[in-house]
Design an enzyme around this catalytic site. Structure first.
Site, PDB file in Angstrom:
ATOM      1  N   LYS A   3       0.841  -1.201   0.000  1.00 29.92           N
ATOM      2  CA  LYS A   3       0.000   0.000   0.000  1.00 29.92           C
ATOM      3  C   LYS A   3       0.882   1.258   0.000  1.00 29.92           C
ATOM      4  CE  LYS A   3      -3.938  -2.181   2.359  1.00 29.92           C
ATOM      5  NZ  LYS A   3      -4.679  -2.273   3.654  1.00 29.92           N
ATOM      6  N   TYR A  43     -12.242  -2.680  -3.395  1.00 31.64           N
ATOM      7  CA  TYR A  43     -12.841  -2.693  -2.056  1.00 31.64           C
ATOM      8  C   TYR A  43     -14.366  -2.641  -2.086  1.00 31.64           C
ATOM      9  CZ  TYR A  43      -8.237  -2.370   0.169  1.00 31.64           C
ATOM     10  OH  TYR A  43      -6.962  -2.623   0.620  1.00 31.64           O
ATOM     11  N   ASN A 107      -1.776  -0.183   7.388  1.00 34.94           N
ATOM     12  CA  ASN A 107      -1.242  -1.525   7.661  1.00 34.94           C
ATOM     13  C   ASN A 107      -0.392  -2.110   6.516  1.00 34.94           C
ATOM     14  OD1 ASN A 107      -3.363  -2.063   5.973  1.00 34.94           O
ATOM     15  ND2 ASN A 107      -4.486  -3.384   7.391  1.00 34.94           N
ATOM     16  N   HIS A 110      -1.845  -5.326   1.413  1.00 36.04           N
ATOM     17  CA  HIS A 110      -3.133  -5.978   1.161  1.00 36.04           C
ATOM     18  C   HIS A 110      -2.854  -7.350   0.555  1.00 36.04           C
ATOM     19  CE1 HIS A 110      -7.097  -6.848  -0.470  1.00 36.04           C
ATOM     20  NE2 HIS A 110      -6.471  -7.229  -1.570  1.00 36.04           N
ATOM     21  N   GLU A 121      -9.237  -9.644  -8.107  1.00 36.38           N
ATOM     22  CA  GLU A 121      -8.307  -8.521  -7.894  1.00 36.38           C
ATOM     23  C   GLU A 121      -7.188  -8.519  -8.942  1.00 36.38           C
ATOM     24  OE1 GLU A 121      -7.190  -8.765  -3.744  1.00 36.38           O
ATOM     25  OE2 GLU A 121      -9.290  -8.588  -3.133  1.00 36.38           O
TER      26      GLU A 121
END
Ligand code: IDP
Ligand code: MG
Length: 145
Positions: A3, A43, A107, A110, A121
């Site tokens: 990310k 998402y 975080n 992904h 994805e």
């Protein structure tokens, strides 16, 4: 996906290195500034949740690294275990989130949570001809047979 915080914090090499050293094969990879449209597709299951708008902002804020890794067995689950719990404060040491991040909203990585989502994805970020087929020279030593 590494990310935007992972890219900004100079963790691309560290994170990719973990997958490489584990023995997984990188079969596609690129640095991308994710558009709002693609982030919303990725998402879609979280639309309407309280963190959704912030998540889309975060993921589109700066470049990210998207990649496809391959291996024998249940690689989706293996990678999720390497990634660790969604909230870094619950993530075990030794996991990517547990070693490299502090907060759920930052975080660093992904990973798809099912084979079906992995396929979905992958198709958001890659065309079929961008997914390469090759042999790693150490395959005979990574797998018993
Ligand atoms: P996952 O990334 O471990 O699969 P999900 O529950 O699918 O976790 O959530 C997707 C992403 O949304 C998380 O990785 C995190 O970036 C963000 N997120 C989830 N819950 C929260 C929250 O409560 N606050 C802020 N961000 C969140
Ligand atoms: Mg998820």
């Amino acid at each position: 996906m590494i990310k935007p915080d992972g890219v900004q914090r100079g963790l691309i090499g560290e994170i990719i290195s973990r997958f490489e050293k584990r023995g997984l094969k990188i079969v596609a990879m690129k640095l991308v500034k994710i558009s709002r449209d693609l982030a919303e597709r990725q998402y879609e299951m979280h639309k309407g949740k309280k963190f959704y708008d912030g998540l889309i902002e975060y993921i589109t804020s700066s470049p990210a690294v998207v990649m496809v890794v391959e291996g024998k067995g249940n690689v989706v689950e293996l990678v999720r275990r390497m990634v660790g719990s969604t909230d870094p404060s619950d993530a075990s040491p030794g996991t990517i989130r547990g070693d490299l991040s502090l907060e759920i909203g930052r975080n660093v990585i992904h990973a798809a949570d099912s084979e079906e989502n992995a396929e979905r994805e992958i198709s958001i970020y890659f065309s079929p001809d961008e997914i390469l087929s090759y042999k790693r020279i150490d395959e005979e030593w990574l797998y018993e047979g």
